[in-house]
Design a protein around this motif. Structure first.
Motif, PDB file in Angstrom:
ATOM      1  N   ASN A 190       0.826  -1.209   0.000  1.00 43.56           N
ATOM      2  CA  ASN A 190       0.000   0.000   0.000  1.00 43.56           C
ATOM      3  C   ASN A 190       0.860   1.259   0.000  1.00 43.56           C
ATOM      4  OD1 ASN A 190       0.796   0.365   2.807  1.00 43.56           O
ATOM      5  ND2 ASN A 190      -0.675  -1.264   3.291  1.00 43.56           N
ATOM      6  N   GLU A 191       0.187   2.411   0.019  1.00 45.66           N
ATOM      7  CA  GLU A 191       0.886   3.700  -0.041  1.00 45.66           C
ATOM      8  C   GLU A 191       1.778   3.930   1.176  1.00 45.66           C
ATOM      9  OE1 GLU A 191      -1.626   7.104  -1.507  1.00 45.66           O
ATOM     10  OE2 GLU A 191      -3.179   5.577  -1.279  1.00 45.66           O
ATOM     11  N   GLU A 216       5.823   4.942   1.100  1.00 43.90           N
ATOM     12  CA  GLU A 216       6.475   6.030   1.818  1.00 43.90           C
ATOM     13  C   GLU A 216       7.628   5.510   2.685  1.00 43.90           C
ATOM     14  OE1 GLU A 216       7.450   9.733   3.543  1.00 43.90           O
ATOM     15  OE2 GLU A 216       6.584   9.092   1.641  1.00 43.90           O
ATOM     16  N   ASN A 273       0.502  -2.724  -7.009  1.00 41.52           N
ATOM     17  CA  ASN A 273       0.861  -1.939  -5.834  1.00 41.52           C
ATOM     18  C   ASN A 273       2.361  -1.984  -5.535  1.00 41.52           C
ATOM     19  OD1 ASN A 273      -1.950  -1.784  -5.774  1.00 41.52           O
ATOM     20  ND2 ASN A 273      -2.009  -1.737  -3.552  1.00 41.52           N
ATOM     21  N   ARG A 303       4.160   0.647  -7.652  1.00 42.26           N
ATOM     22  CA  ARG A 303       4.183   1.994  -7.072  1.00 42.26           C
ATOM     23  C   ARG A 303       5.399   2.161  -6.162  1.00 42.26           C
ATOM     24  NH1 ARG A 303       4.462   6.484  -5.174  1.00 42.26           N
ATOM     25  NH2 ARG A 303       3.119   7.433  -3.597  1.00 42.26           N
ATOM     26  N   THR A 334       8.815   4.554  -6.848  1.00 41.95           N
ATOM     27  CA  THR A 334       9.181   5.556  -5.845  1.00 41.95           C
ATOM     28  C   THR A 334      10.656   5.444  -5.464  1.00 41.95           C
ATOM     29  OG1 THR A 334       6.932   5.588  -4.957  1.00 41.95           O
ATOM     30  CG2 THR A 334       8.677   6.378  -3.513  1.00 41.95           C
ATOM     31  N   PRO A 360      -2.035   9.689   2.874  1.00 41.66           N
ATOM     32  CA  PRO A 360      -2.597   8.794   1.859  1.00 41.66           C
ATOM     33  C   PRO A 360      -4.055   8.509   2.123  1.00 41.66           C
ATOM     34  CG  PRO A 360      -1.515   7.513   3.516  1.00 41.66           C
ATOM     35  CD  PRO A 360      -1.354   8.958   3.912  1.00 41.66           C
ATOM     36  N   TYR A 374      -4.886   5.700   2.812  1.00 40.04           N
ATOM     37  CA  TYR A 374      -4.724   4.448   3.558  1.00 40.04           C
ATOM     38  C   TYR A 374      -5.436   4.548   4.909  1.00 40.04           C
ATOM     39  CZ  TYR A 374      -2.390   1.035   6.539  1.00 40.04           C
ATOM     40  OH  TYR A 374      -2.137   0.033   7.413  1.00 40.04           O
TER      41      TYR A 374
END
Length: 372
Positions: free
Chosen positions: A36-37, A41, A80, A83, A87, A368, A370
């Motif tokens: 997930n986001e 990060e 996912n 992503r 990043t 996010p 999230y």
């Protein structure tokens, strides 16, 4: 003398920004076993490592032994993970995904419907497993993998590795350490098979080598590494007389396959027996590609390992959790921030992406969609 630790390093076709590896660290933030986001990060903040190796990621539904660990066996997971790799690459890093089938270290409550706990032999591991539904429970008794199922399990690793390349990873680390499925095959206490995959050192190593060969054939040996834990006792894996013989044999055979690296774990800093220097030296002699050493290193010990030639890269684990800017702190000799052990495996951003950098600022702003 310049500090080799902070100079660029070569790993197969990749030029890394330094000799520092972020070791794989289970953090249990993948709700529904999907990246997930929040995870994007977390890895973005640590992209100054020369190489990031992700947390253990299961190549199949059966391998998801822990609560909230990610998988890589369906399209949603690929999308996912992509992503995350984008990043890390955008911020100058490189990233391998660690493929970890938990084997007998798991509980059915942590598995999706229809999945089961599998192992080389139907021997339950001592200890307990956290489940979000009922908290700590004894490990589930595993079902012994039939001989005619082993090709399917091997192919799950191979397919997952291919999906990893689709998702933009620079390579794959096959997890054959720390008491999980592949290392369960190596140890006669967890592998009491009577077929071609049990008994002798060569037989017990057979499945590990078949997986390594299959992944290397599928994505390239220059993109394939493996993690080993000689003398490790994690997950109810006691010592056995042929331990050094086993890892010498593996090193020799992995060199023939041509894997880009072997990643050796020494957990003596956490109370496990130290890996004897002669064991490491034997592996170093027989496996001549990149050797990554990990286990309780600081900058001084890491530099000595690199300068002496005992290691080509050095991995840091727990310090990366609470120090997103660990590379800068090691370079300047700044003190390291302590980690919050209570938040190691809890869902949500606390104790995960909220550790500040050296200047006291948050490592990154994050808002996010999230929800924990």
């Amino acid at each position: 003398m310049s500090k080799k630790l902070f100079e660029p390093a070569q790993l197969g076709p990749l030029t890394l920004s330094n000799h520092i590896v972020m070791a794989p660290l289970t953090r249990s933030r993948a709700i529904g076993n999907v990246p997930n986001e929040l995870m994007a990060e977390y890895y973005r903040q640590r992209a100054t490592a020369g190489l990031i190796i992700t947390e253990g990621t299961s190549p199949s539904a059966d391998g998801l032994g822990y609560a909230r660990i990610p998988g890589l066996f369906n399209q949603e997971q690929v999308t996912n993970w992509q992503r995350i790799t984008e990043t890390v690459h955008h911020h100058g890093g490189h990233i391998f995904i660690q493929l970890m089938h938990a084997g007998r270290i798991g509980h059915t409550l942590n598995l999706p419907a229809g999945a089961e706990v599998l192992a080389p032999s139907a021997i339950t591991a001592a200890g307990q497993m956290w489940t979000d539904e009922q908290q700590l429970l004894p490990h589930t008794q595993p079902r012994e993998i039939r001989t005619d199922e082993l090709a399917r399990l091997r192919d799950e690793y191979i397919q997952s590795a291919k999906l990893g390349i689709d998702a933009g990873f620079d390579g794959v680390e096959v997890h054959s350490a720390n008491g999980y499925l592949l290392s369960q095959f190596l140890n006669p206490h967890s592998n009491q098979r009577t077929d071609a995959y049990g008994g002798s050192v060569q037989n017990r190593a057979r499945f590990v080598l078949e997986v390594a060969q299959g992944v290397a054939d599928a994505i390239g040996a220059e993109r394939t590494g493996i993690r080993l834990s000689p003398w490790g006792t994690d997950a109810d894996m006691p010592h056995y007389p042929e331990m050094d013989e086993t890892y010498a044999y593996l090193a020799e055979e992995l060199q023939k396959i041509g894997l880009v690296y072997v990643h050796l774990v020494d957990h003596s800093s956490m109370g496990a027996p130290a890996v004897p220097a002669e064991t490491v030296a034997t592996i170093r002699r027989l496996f001549t590609n990149t050797l990554i050493l990990s286990g309780g290193y600081d900058a001084e010990r890491a530099e000595e390992a690199l300068q002496s030639g005992r290691a080509d890269l050095v991995a840091f684990g727990k310090p990366f959790i609470s120090n997103p800017d660990l590379v800068e702190r090691l370079k300047t000799g700044a003190p390291l921030a302590p980690l919050d052990a209570d938040k190691l495996y809890t869902p949500g951003p606390e104790g995960y992406i909220d550790y500040p950098t050296l200047d006291g600022q948050p490592a990154g702003t994050f808002s996010p969609s999230y929800q924990a």
